[in-house]
Design an enzyme around this catalytic site. Structure first.
Site, PDB file in Angstrom:
ATOM      1  N   SER A 124      61.909   0.060  32.388  1.00 62.40           N
ATOM      2  CA  SER A 124      60.640  -0.291  31.746  1.00 62.40           C
ATOM      3  C   SER A 124      60.004   0.938  31.119  1.00 62.40           C
ATOM      4  O   SER A 124      60.152   2.063  31.643  1.00 62.40           O
ATOM      5  CB  SER A 124      59.706  -0.858  32.812  1.00 62.40           C
ATOM      6  OG  SER A 124      58.392  -0.929  32.331  1.00 62.40           O
ATOM      7  N   TYR A 148      55.401  -0.238  41.443  1.00 55.41           N
ATOM      8  CA  TYR A 148      56.387  -0.916  40.588  1.00 55.41           C
ATOM      9  C   TYR A 148      57.112   0.114  39.725  1.00 55.41           C
ATOM     10  O   TYR A 148      58.347   0.159  39.675  1.00 55.41           O
ATOM     11  CB  TYR A 148      55.697  -1.966  39.704  1.00 55.41           C
ATOM     12  CG  TYR A 148      56.577  -2.463  38.574  1.00 55.41           C
ATOM     13  CD1 TYR A 148      57.713  -3.217  38.829  1.00 55.41           C
ATOM     14  CD2 TYR A 148      56.286  -2.143  37.241  1.00 55.41           C
ATOM     15  CE1 TYR A 148      58.541  -3.656  37.787  1.00 55.41           C
ATOM     16  CE2 TYR A 148      57.095  -2.577  36.199  1.00 55.41           C
ATOM     17  CZ  TYR A 148      58.222  -3.328  36.483  1.00 55.41           C
ATOM     18  OH  TYR A 148      59.028  -3.743  35.453  1.00 55.41           O
ATOM     19  N   LYS A 152      61.184   1.540  39.661  1.00 55.77           N
ATOM     20  CA  LYS A 152      62.088   1.649  38.500  1.00 55.77           C
ATOM     21  C   LYS A 152      62.618   3.078  38.383  1.00 55.77           C
ATOM     22  O   LYS A 152      63.806   3.297  38.119  1.00 55.77           O
ATOM     23  CB  LYS A 152      61.358   1.260  37.207  1.00 55.77           C
ATOM     24  CG  LYS A 152      61.021  -0.211  37.118  1.00 55.77           C
ATOM     25  CD  LYS A 152      62.275  -1.069  36.934  1.00 55.77           C
ATOM     26  CE  LYS A 152      61.983  -2.542  36.924  1.00 55.77           C
ATOM     27  NZ  LYS A 152      63.162  -3.393  37.067  1.00 55.77           N
TER      28      LYS A 152
HETATM   29  P1  NAD Z   1      61.295 -12.568  35.959  1.00 55.37           P
HETATM   30  O1  NAD Z   1      60.476 -12.494  37.186  1.00 55.37           O
HETATM   31  O2  NAD Z   1      61.076 -13.687  35.016  1.00 55.37           O
HETATM   32  O3  NAD Z   1      62.852 -12.529  36.327  1.00 55.37           O
HETATM   33  C1  NAD Z   1      63.341 -11.823  37.440  1.00 55.37           C
HETATM   34  C2  NAD Z   1      64.254 -12.778  38.193  1.00 55.37           C
HETATM   35  O4  NAD Z   1      64.782 -12.086  39.340  1.00 55.37           O
HETATM   36  C3  NAD Z   1      63.531 -14.005  38.712  1.00 55.37           C
HETATM   37  O5  NAD Z   1      64.256 -15.179  38.344  1.00 55.37           O
HETATM   38  C4  NAD Z   1      63.512 -13.824  40.228  1.00 55.37           C
HETATM   39  O6  NAD Z   1      63.584 -15.065  40.908  1.00 55.37           O
HETATM   40  C5  NAD Z   1      64.735 -12.972  40.453  1.00 55.37           C
HETATM   41  N1  NAD Z   1      64.706 -12.111  41.643  1.00 55.37           N
HETATM   42  C6  NAD Z   1      63.722 -11.269  42.043  1.00 55.37           C
HETATM   43  N2  NAD Z   1      64.083 -10.656  43.183  1.00 55.37           N
HETATM   44  C7  NAD Z   1      65.330 -11.109  43.503  1.00 55.37           C
HETATM   45  C8  NAD Z   1      66.224 -10.844  44.564  1.00 55.37           C
HETATM   46  N3  NAD Z   1      65.910 -10.025  45.567  1.00 55.37           N
HETATM   47  N4  NAD Z   1      67.413 -11.469  44.571  1.00 55.37           N
HETATM   48  C9  NAD Z   1      67.759 -12.332  43.585  1.00 55.37           C
HETATM   49  N5  NAD Z   1      66.928 -12.636  42.561  1.00 55.37           N
HETATM   50  C10 NAD Z   1      65.723 -12.027  42.526  1.00 55.37           C
HETATM   51  O7  NAD Z   1      61.103 -11.160  35.202  1.00 55.37           O
HETATM   52  P2  NAD Z   1      61.573 -10.720  33.758  1.00 55.37           P
HETATM   53  O8  NAD Z   1      60.362 -10.569  32.911  1.00 55.37           O
HETATM   54  O9  NAD Z   1      62.686 -11.576  33.314  1.00 55.37           O
HETATM   55  O10 NAD Z   1      62.088  -9.255  34.090  1.00 55.37           O
HETATM   56  C11 NAD Z   1      63.455  -8.963  34.331  1.00 55.37           C
HETATM   57  C12 NAD Z   1      63.571  -7.489  34.648  1.00 55.37           C
HETATM   58  O11 NAD Z   1      63.036  -6.733  33.565  1.00 55.37           O
HETATM   59  C13 NAD Z   1      62.808  -7.066  35.894  1.00 55.37           C
HETATM   60  O12 NAD Z   1      63.590  -6.120  36.592  1.00 55.37           O
HETATM   61  C14 NAD Z   1      61.565  -6.408  35.334  1.00 55.37           C
HETATM   62  O13 NAD Z   1      61.060  -5.407  36.186  1.00 55.37           O
HETATM   63  C15 NAD Z   1      62.073  -5.788  34.040  1.00 55.37           C
HETATM   64  N6  NAD Z   1      61.033  -5.603  33.023  1.00 55.37           N
HETATM   65  C16 NAD Z   1      60.280  -6.677  32.613  1.00 55.37           C
HETATM   66  C17 NAD Z   1      59.268  -6.479  31.675  1.00 55.37           C
HETATM   67  C18 NAD Z   1      58.401  -7.624  31.211  1.00 55.37           C
HETATM   68  O14 NAD Z   1      57.336  -7.376  30.635  1.00 55.37           O
HETATM   69  N7  NAD Z   1      58.810  -8.877  31.405  1.00 55.37           N
HETATM   70  C19 NAD Z   1      59.019  -5.189  31.153  1.00 55.37           C
HETATM   71  C20 NAD Z   1      59.810  -4.133  31.588  1.00 55.37           C
HETATM   72  C21 NAD Z   1      60.817  -4.360  32.524  1.00 55.37           C
HETATM   73  N1  UFG Z   2      45.107  -7.211  27.684  1.00 57.89           N
HETATM   74  C1  UFG Z   2      43.872  -7.806  27.472  1.00 57.89           C
HETATM   75  N2  UFG Z   2      43.599  -8.949  28.161  1.00 57.89           N
HETATM   76  C2  UFG Z   2      44.466  -9.534  29.030  1.00 57.89           C
HETATM   77  C3  UFG Z   2      45.738  -8.914  29.227  1.00 57.89           C
HETATM   78  C4  UFG Z   2      46.010  -7.749  28.550  1.00 57.89           C
HETATM   79  O1  UFG Z   2      43.052  -7.314  26.705  1.00 57.89           O
HETATM   80  O2  UFG Z   2      44.162 -10.555  29.637  1.00 57.89           O
HETATM   81  C5  UFG Z   2      45.434  -5.995  26.923  1.00 57.89           C
HETATM   82  C6  UFG Z   2      45.750  -4.789  27.774  1.00 57.89           C
HETATM   83  O3  UFG Z   2      44.558  -4.078  28.080  1.00 57.89           O
HETATM   84  C7  UFG Z   2      46.725  -4.000  26.871  1.00 57.89           C
HETATM   85  C8  UFG Z   2      47.455  -5.105  26.138  1.00 57.89           C
HETATM   86  O4  UFG Z   2      46.639  -6.262  26.212  1.00 57.89           O
HETATM   87  O5  UFG Z   2      45.999  -3.252  25.951  1.00 57.89           O
HETATM   88  C9  UFG Z   2      48.830  -5.437  26.733  1.00 57.89           C
HETATM   89  O6  UFG Z   2      48.677  -5.708  28.118  1.00 57.89           O
HETATM   90  P1  UFG Z   2      49.871  -6.375  28.982  1.00 57.89           P
HETATM   91  O7  UFG Z   2      49.327  -6.586  30.358  1.00 57.89           O
HETATM   92  O8  UFG Z   2      50.421  -7.545  28.259  1.00 57.89           O
HETATM   93  O9  UFG Z   2      51.009  -5.258  28.946  1.00 57.89           O
HETATM   94  P2  UFG Z   2      51.007  -3.747  29.498  1.00 57.89           P
HETATM   95  O10 UFG Z   2      51.428  -2.883  28.345  1.00 57.89           O
HETATM   96  O11 UFG Z   2      49.764  -3.402  30.181  1.00 57.89           O
HETATM   97  O12 UFG Z   2      52.163  -3.783  30.595  1.00 57.89           O
HETATM   98  C10 UFG Z   2      53.441  -4.386  30.365  1.00 57.89           C
HETATM   99  C11 UFG Z   2      54.021  -4.815  31.717  1.00 57.89           C
HETATM  100  C12 UFG Z   2      54.291  -3.581  32.557  1.00 57.89           C
HETATM  101  C13 UFG Z   2      55.204  -2.656  31.796  1.00 57.89           C
HETATM  102  C14 UFG Z   2      54.604  -2.305  30.448  1.00 57.89           C
HETATM  103  C15 UFG Z   2      55.543  -1.468  29.637  1.00 57.89           C
HETATM  104  O13 UFG Z   2      53.105  -5.652  32.380  1.00 57.89           O
HETATM  105  O14 UFG Z   2      54.937  -3.959  33.740  1.00 57.89           O
HETATM  106  O15 UFG Z   2      54.308  -3.496  29.722  1.00 57.89           O
HETATM  107  O16 UFG Z   2      56.760  -2.104  29.526  1.00 57.89           O
HETATM  108  F1  UFG Z   2      55.362  -1.529  32.496  1.00 57.89           F
END
Ligand code: NAD
Ligand code: UFG
Length: 336
Positions: A124, A148, A152
C-alpha cells in the site's frame, strides 16, 4: 499458470481473478470470508463463464495451505488476504499483526515447503507515511503511521529478507494508491460492511440515500480547492497491473517494487463533482474538521511500472465513478 489468490473473494482479488482468467490462467481462491461474501463466487462464474475453485480457509492454517498448493499444483501466489481498516488496526493491533504478518509467515512456510517461490504481494502507498516530496516514487523513504501500515512494512521486510536468503524467490510488492470503481458488469465491486471509511464508497452510500451527506474532512489544505488530494486508480487497471507484474517476475529473481496509481491527483470536491455529473445525482456535503492522520496530498510517480511492466492506468475518474454507481445500484437490487 496455476495461481492461488489468497483473499481472492475480496474487492481487489475478485477483479484480479477476472483479469487472470481472461488471460488464460487457472485461478484458485482461498478466503476465510471475514470481509467478503460467498455470493461473489457465483457472480465471478457469471463473468468468466466457468466456476473457479474456492477453498474456504485461513492463511494462518499452514497445513491447509500446503494441501491446497499440492492439490492444485500451484505455481505462483497473489497474496491479497489481509485486514485493511486503519482505525480498527489502532484499536486491535494484535489482530492486524496476527492476521497480516502471522498469516503471511504461515503462507510463506507452506510455499517454501512446496517449492512455490513466486509471489505478488498487495502492499500500500501507506508505507510512505507523510510524503517528503511528490509525486511519491518507489525510492521515497518508508514509515508506518499506524499498525495497519506497520503490518505492510513488516511483510515487505520479511519478503526482502527471504529473497536475500534464497535466490529462487521471485517477489513483487505492488504499492496501491486509492483503488476505486468496479467491473463493467456491475456484478462485483466494493461493498464494505457498515459505514464506509473511504471516500468513493461513502459517496455511493449517500447517492443511495443510506447516508444523509458526505463529510468533507477539511477544506483548508494547501491544495487548489482546499480539500485533500489523492491518486485514484480504477480497480480494473489495478487488476491488469497484477497480470503485468506476474509476467515480469517470471524472468526477475529477487524483490521488485512498483507503485500502482494513475499518477494524477484529484481532490475530494473534484471526485464529488465527477460522481454527480456521471450519475446525475446530487451529493449533499458538510465540510468538517480534518481527519486525524490525513495528509493533504498523495499521488504516485508511475514511471517505473510504465517502463518495466509496460503497464499504465488508462481508465478515467469518470469511469471510476460510473462503474462504482453501476455496481451499487445492481448490488442494492440484488440484496433486496
Ligand atoms: P478486502 O477486504 O475486500 O479483501 C481481502 C480479502 O481477504 C477478504 O475477502 C477477506 O475475507 C480475506 N481475508 C482476510 N484475512 C484472511 C485470512 N486470514 N485468511 C483468508 N482470507 C482472509 O480488501 P481489498 O480492498 O480487496 O484489499 C486486498 C489487499 O490489498 C489487502 O491486503 C489490502 O491491505 C491491500 N490494499 C488495499 C487497498 C484498498 O484501498 N482497498 C489499498 C492498499 C492496499
Ligand atoms: N474523505 C472525506 N470524507 C470521507 C472519506 C474521505 O473527505 O468520508 C477524504 C479524505 O480526507 C482524503 C480523501 O477523501 O482526503 C481520500 O480518503 P480515503 O479514506 O478514501 O483514502 P485515504 O487516502 O485516506 O486512504 C486509503 C486507504 C489506506 C491506504 C491509502 C493509500 O484507506 O488504507 O489509501 O493507499 F493506505
Amino acid at each position: 499458470m496455476n495461481i492461488l489468490l489468497t483473499g481472492g473473494a475480496g474487492y481487489i482479488g475478485s477483479h484480479a481473478a477476472v483479469v487472470l482468467c481472461a488471460a488464460g490462467h487457472n485461478v484458485v481462491i482461498l478466503d476465510n470470508f471475514c470481509n467478503s461474501q460467498h455470493s461473489v463466487l457465483d457472480r465471478l462464474t457469471k463473468i468468466v463463464g466457468k466456476p473457479m475453485p474456492c477453498i474456504e480457509g485461513d492463511i494462518r492454517d499452514t497445513l491447509l495451505l500446503e494441501k491446497v498448493l499440492k492439490d492444485y499444483k500451484i505455481e505462483t501466489v497473489m497474496h491479497f488476504a489481509g485486514l485493511k481498516a486503519v482505525g480498527e488496526s489502532v484499536q486491535n493491533p494484535l489482530d492486524y499483526f496476527d492476521n497480516n504478518v502471522g498469516g503471511t509467515i504461515s503462507l510463506l512456510h507452506a510455499m517454501r515447503s512446496n517449492n512455490v517461490k513466486s509471489m505478488v504481494f498487495s502492499s500500500s502507498a501507506t508505507v510512505y507515511g507523510m510524503p517528503n516530496y511528490l509525486p511519491l516514487d518507489e525510492a521515497h523513504p518508508t514509515q508506518a503511521k499506524n499498525p495497519y501500515g506497520r503490518s505492510k512494512l513488516h511483510i515487505e521486510e520479511i519478503l526482502t529478507d527471504l529473497a536475500a536468503s534464497d535466490p529462487a524467490w521471485h517477489i513483487s510488492f505492488l504499492r496501491y494508491f486509492n483503488p476505486v470503481g468496479a467491473h463493467e458488469s456491475g456484478l462485483i465491486g466494493e461493498d464494505p460492511n457498515g459505514i464506509p471509511n473511504n471516500l468513493v464508497p461513502y459517496i455511493a452510500q449517500v447517492a443511495l440515500g443510506r447516508l444523509p451527506h458526505l463529510n468533507v474532512y477539511g477544506d483548508d489544505y494547501p491544495t487548489a480547492d482546499g480539500s485533500g488530494v489523492r491518486d485514484y486508480i480504477h480497480v480494473m487497471d489495478l487488476a491488469e497491473g497484477h497480470l503485468a507484474a506476474l509476467n515480469y517476475i517470471q524472468q526477475q529473481p529477487g524483490v521488485c517494487v512498483f507503485n500502482l496509481g494513475s499518477g494524477k491527483g484529484s481532490s475530494v470536491f473534484e471526485v464529488v463533482k465527477v460522481f454527480e455529473n456521471e450519475n446525475a445525482s446530487s451529493i449533499p456535503l458538510k465540510v468538517t474538521m480534518r481527519r486525524i492522520g490525513d495528509v493533504s496530498e498523495c499521488y504516485a510517480k508511475v514511471d517505473k511500472a510504465n517502463i518495466h511492466l509496460n503497464w499504465k492506468a488508462t481508465r478515467t475518474l469518470q469511469d471510476m465513478c460510473r462503474s462504482t454507481w453501476n455496481f451499487q445500484k445492481n448490488h442494492k437490487c440484488a440484496n433486496q
